[in-house]
Design an enzyme around this catalytic site. Structure first.
Site, PDB file in Angstrom:
ATOM      1  CG  ASP A 267      -1.623   1.231   1.493  1.00 29.00           C
ATOM      2  OD1 ASP A 267      -2.240   1.731   0.531  1.00 29.00           O
ATOM      3  OD2 ASP A 267      -1.603   1.751   2.633  1.00 29.00           O
TER       4      ASP A 267
ATOM      5  CG  ASP B 107      -1.868   7.522   0.668  1.00 32.50           C
ATOM      6  OD1 ASP B 107      -0.887   8.215   0.370  1.00 32.50           O
ATOM      7  OD2 ASP B 107      -2.941   7.561   0.035  1.00 32.50           O
TER       8      ASP B 107
ATOM      9  N   GLY C 281      -7.543   4.153   2.464  1.00 34.72           N
ATOM     10  CA  GLY C 281      -7.759   3.090   1.482  1.00 34.72           C
ATOM     11  C   GLY C 281      -9.052   3.251   0.700  1.00 34.72           C
ATOM     12  CB  ILE C 282     -12.115   5.071   1.366  1.00 35.19           C
ATOM     13  CG1 ILE C 282     -12.175   4.134   2.599  1.00 35.19           C
ATOM     14  CG2 ILE C 282     -13.487   5.244   0.748  1.00 35.19           C
ATOM     15  CD1 ILE C 282     -12.565   2.701   2.317  1.00 35.19           C
TER      16      ILE C 282
ATOM     17  NE  ARG D 290      -9.203  12.374  -6.059  1.00 34.82           N
ATOM     18  CZ  ARG D 290      -8.598  12.548  -7.245  1.00 34.82           C
ATOM     19  NH1 ARG D 290      -9.186  13.268  -8.170  1.00 34.82           N
ATOM     20  NH2 ARG D 290      -7.418  12.017  -7.479  1.00 34.82           N
TER      21      ARG D 290
HETATM   22  C1  BG6 Z   1      -5.756   6.141  -0.678  1.00 34.42           C
HETATM   23  C2  BG6 Z   1      -5.920   6.942   0.581  1.00 34.42           C
HETATM   24  O1  BG6 Z   1      -4.450   5.699  -0.797  1.00 34.42           O
HETATM   25  O2  BG6 Z   1      -6.057   6.923  -1.817  1.00 34.42           O
HETATM   26  C3  BG6 Z   1      -7.305   7.532   0.635  1.00 34.42           C
HETATM   27  O3  BG6 Z   1      -5.710   6.103   1.704  1.00 34.42           O
HETATM   28  C4  BG6 Z   1      -7.568   8.346  -0.622  1.00 34.42           C
HETATM   29  O4  BG6 Z   1      -7.430   8.344   1.778  1.00 34.42           O
HETATM   30  C5  BG6 Z   1      -7.371   7.455  -1.840  1.00 34.42           C
HETATM   31  O5  BG6 Z   1      -8.872   8.868  -0.631  1.00 34.42           O
HETATM   32  C6  BG6 Z   1      -7.587   8.170  -3.168  1.00 34.42           C
HETATM   33  O6  BG6 Z   1      -6.566   9.099  -3.368  1.00 34.42           O
HETATM   34  P1  BG6 Z   1      -6.551  10.186  -4.516  1.00 34.42           P
HETATM   35  O7  BG6 Z   1      -5.140  10.714  -4.476  1.00 34.42           O
HETATM   36  O8  BG6 Z   1      -6.858   9.477  -5.801  1.00 34.42           O
HETATM   37  O9  BG6 Z   1      -7.577  11.190  -4.182  1.00 34.42           O
HETATM   38 MG    MG Z   2      -2.656   3.098   3.679  1.00 31.26          MG
END
Ligand code: BG6
Ligand code: MG
Length: 219
Positions: free
Chosen positions: A8, A10, A45-46, A48
């Site tokens: 993963d 983030d 992990g959710i 946007r």
């Molecule tokens: C995930 C994060 O890695 O990416 C989430 O944990 C985030 O919090 C998701 O919403 C989508 O990210 P992005 O950069 O496409 O907005």
């Molecule tokens: Mg993460």
């Protein structure tokens, strides 16, 4: 040994969760919704779009915006987030990660990325980690957020390895659930996760000898 390790992004490779939080807090505040760090944990992990839906639900405003308006709000959040990414340098790689990635190269173990963030490729670039990854699952092609295993399966597919031969590493509960559902073995970072096959307090504990011992023990 495992054929591949899938990461993963983030919270495992770098701590961008806080930057996501700051951007969402600003946007939510403009809509009259208050969010805190505890609530932010549930967004890890959710995707946007799904994150925005959860924030609106949290504030009791689920039905208040059209799809087009929601897309605008999500775009505004992303603009703030992308702007904050300018502060990201190779120093923001979490402790132990660069060492682990280079050990995996020496061991000829494949490496994959399973982040639902559409900004993941830019983040790897900013951290100067792009060359360490053999395959990054494309978040734009993923239909379902974690805890669905889709993105981990896409990473294994792209690496041409079966999930059973891989380890997945995650810091979020939705991510651990996704790894477990994929058939990979799960390694969790943090103290509040349940169901991880191996739980480590921080990324500093993420060393190849430790992962290797875990793999053999579990066989
Ligand atoms: C995930 C994060 O890695 O990416 C989430 O944990 C985030 O919090 C998701 O919403 C989508 O990210 P992005 O950069 O496409 O907005
Ligand atoms: Mg993460």
């Amino acid at each position: 040994k495992p054929l591949a390790i899938v990461f993963d992004l983030d919270g495992v490779i770098t701590d961008t969760a806080h930057l996501h939080f700051l951007a969402w807090r600003k946007v939510a505040g403009e809509l009259g919704i208050v969010i805190d760090e505890v609530f932010n944990d549930s967004l890890k992990g959710i995707s946007r779009g799904e994150s925005l839906l959860r924030i609106l639900r949290h504030g009791g405003k689920e039905g208040a915006f059209t799809r087009a308006e929601r897309e605008q709000i999500a775009a505004r959040k992303n603009a703030l987030y992308v702007d904050s990414l300018r502060t990201l340098t190779p120093q923001a790689v979490l402790p132990g990660i660069r060492e682990l990635l280079s050990a995996l190269r020496s061991e000829q173990i494949k490496t994959g990325l399973a982040s639902v963030s559409l900004n993941a490729p830019a983040i790897l670039q900013a951290l100067q980690l792009t060359p360490y990854f053999d395959f990054c699952a494309d978040a734009a092609r993923i239909q379902r957020s974690k805890p669905d295993p889709e993105i981990f399966l896409a990473a294994c597919n792209g690496l041409h390895v079966s999930p059973q031969a891989c380890i997945g590493i995650e810091d979020a509960q939705a991510g651990i659930d996704a790894i477990n559902a994929s058939g990979m073995r799960s390694v969790g970072i943090g103290s509040t996760l349940t169901g991880a096959d191996l739980l480590l307090p921080t990324t500093e504990f993420l060393t190849w000898p430790r992962l290797s011992a875990f793999w053999q023990l579990d066989k």
